[in-house]
Scaffold this motif. Structure first.
Motif, PDB file in Angstrom:
ATOM      1  N   ASN A  73       1.633   3.390  -3.220  1.00 56.48           N
ATOM      2  CA  ASN A  73       0.646   4.134  -4.221  1.00 56.48           C
ATOM      3  C   ASN A  73       1.281   5.611  -4.159  1.00 56.48           C
ATOM      4  OD1 ASN A  73      -1.315   2.296  -4.456  1.00 56.48           O
ATOM      5  ND2 ASN A  73      -2.226   2.660  -2.646  1.00 56.48           N
ATOM      6  N   VAL A  74       1.770   5.907  -5.392  1.00 62.34           N
ATOM      7  CA  VAL A  74       2.402   7.264  -5.382  1.00 62.34           C
ATOM      8  C   VAL A  74       1.883   7.884  -6.988  1.00 62.34           C
ATOM      9  CG1 VAL A  74       4.374   6.470  -4.366  1.00 62.34           C
ATOM     10  CG2 VAL A  74       4.287   6.244  -6.787  1.00 62.34           C
ATOM     11  N   ASN A  75       2.271   9.005  -6.984  1.00 64.48           N
ATOM     12  CA  ASN A  75       1.804   9.802  -8.536  1.00 64.48           C
ATOM     13  C   ASN A  75       2.961   9.652  -9.509  1.00 64.48           C
ATOM     14  OD1 ASN A  75      -0.621  11.133  -7.948  1.00 64.48           O
ATOM     15  ND2 ASN A  75       0.280  12.644  -6.835  1.00 64.48           N
ATOM     16  N   VAL A  76       2.781   9.116 -10.543  1.00 64.43           N
ATOM     17  CA  VAL A  76       3.993   8.775 -11.398  1.00 64.43           C
ATOM     18  C   VAL A  76       3.631   9.467 -12.750  1.00 64.43           C
ATOM     19  CG1 VAL A  76       4.522   6.470 -10.330  1.00 64.43           C
ATOM     20  CG2 VAL A  76       2.544   6.645 -12.262  1.00 64.43           C
ATOM     21  N   PHE A 112       0.400  12.864 -14.655  1.00 62.48           N
ATOM     22  CA  PHE A 112       0.628  12.304 -13.682  1.00 62.48           C
ATOM     23  C   PHE A 112      -0.646  11.589 -13.360  1.00 62.48           C
ATOM     24  CE2 PHE A 112       3.874  15.410 -13.499  1.00 62.48           C
ATOM     25  CZ  PHE A 112       4.829  14.839 -13.135  1.00 62.48           C
ATOM     26  N   VAL A 113      -0.551  10.280 -12.774  1.00 62.29           N
ATOM     27  CA  VAL A 113      -1.540   9.440 -12.131  1.00 62.29           C
ATOM     28  C   VAL A 113      -1.025   8.888 -11.036  1.00 62.29           C
ATOM     29  CG1 VAL A 113      -0.826   7.528 -13.642  1.00 62.29           C
ATOM     30  CG2 VAL A 113      -3.429   7.962 -13.136  1.00 62.29           C
ATOM     31  N   GLU A 114      -2.048   8.561 -10.088  1.00 65.65           N
ATOM     32  CA  GLU A 114      -1.868   7.672  -8.941  1.00 65.65           C
ATOM     33  C   GLU A 114      -1.637   6.405  -9.269  1.00 65.65           C
ATOM     34  OE1 GLU A 114      -3.363   6.625  -4.544  1.00 65.65           O
ATOM     35  OE2 GLU A 114      -3.724   8.574  -5.223  1.00 65.65           O
ATOM     36  N   ASN A 115      -0.496   5.631  -8.864  1.00 70.27           N
ATOM     37  CA  ASN A 115      -0.609   4.302  -9.367  1.00 70.27           C
ATOM     38  C   ASN A 115       0.172   3.499  -8.227  1.00 70.27           C
ATOM     39  OD1 ASN A 115      -0.761   2.171 -11.346  1.00 70.27           O
ATOM     40  ND2 ASN A 115       1.489   2.472 -11.503  1.00 70.27           N
ATOM     41  N   ASN A 116      -0.140   2.054  -8.152  1.00 69.36           N
ATOM     42  CA  ASN A 116       0.657   1.414  -7.299  1.00 69.36           C
ATOM     43  C   ASN A 116       2.165   0.862  -7.969  1.00 69.36           C
ATOM     44  OD1 ASN A 116       1.628  -1.290  -5.838  1.00 69.36           O
ATOM     45  ND2 ASN A 116       0.297  -0.277  -4.170  1.00 69.36           N
ATOM     46  N   ASP A 164       0.817  -1.263  -0.004  1.00 68.04           N
ATOM     47  CA  ASP A 164       0.079  -0.004   0.017  1.00 68.04           C
ATOM     48  C   ASP A 164       0.673   1.226  -0.038  1.00 68.04           C
ATOM     49  OD1 ASP A 164      -2.487  -1.259  -0.074  1.00 68.04           O
ATOM     50  OD2 ASP A 164      -2.523  -1.381   2.057  1.00 68.04           O
TER      51      ASP A 164
END
Length: 159
Positions: free
Chosen positions: A40-43, A61-65, A37
């Motif tokens: 989960n970062v913005n990439v 940018f999108v939040e993604n694990n 968990d």
């Protein structure tokens, strides 16, 4: 024998230290859909497709694990170090075994890819492609080290 395209021998140990745990972690991730968990970062992405009516977006940018990305990156780097590092004694026999193992692994890997293309559909096909990325290295490493073991055992038996 000069093998310019191989990593120095000490990379093999580093490769094993990376390759084994990340292969196991990748198999666990594949089997039980495990994610960390805190990853989960913005990439930043070049192309992102949500498979919805909104379509494809570019350069944002999108939040993604990033569990998958870390596992695959480490598995590939560890696999490359393990597979393509010089042996302690790098002679013509080892070079021949390396080449034959690479050809065998490529044939086997593409055979599995063709089977996947013909018989696997939907989201499962994407999973099959991810497995196929790592399988070439895994097949090569297993066959190369097995053949090295057999050749050294044969030499020992002859003496």
């Amino acid at each position: 024998m000069k093998t310019k395209y191989l990593f120095p021998h000490f990379f093999k140990r580093i490769g094993w230290l990376i390759f084994i745990p990340f292969t196991i972690a990748s198999l666990i991730r594949l089997c039980i859909d495990w994610e960390l968990d805190f990853l989960n970062v913005n990439v930043f992405y070049f192309i992102y497709n949500t498979f919805s009516r909104s379509g494809t977006t570019y350069f944002d940018f999108v939040e993604n694990n990033i569990t998958d990305e870390i596992l695959m990156t480490a598995l590939i780097i560890g696999g490359l170090f393990t597979a393509f590092s010089k042996e302690k004694i790098e002679d013509e026999m080892v070079e021949k075994i390396r080449l034959e193992s690479l050809v065998w692994a490529t044939y086997f890997n593409y055979a599995l890819l063709l089977i996947s293309i013909i018989f696997i559909y939907g989201n499962s096909f994407f999973t099959a492609l991810l497995v196929n990325i790592a399988s070439l290295l895994i097949f090569f490493i297993v066959r190369f080290h097995w053949m090295l073991y057999k050749s050294t055992k044969l030499e020992t038996d002859e003496e």
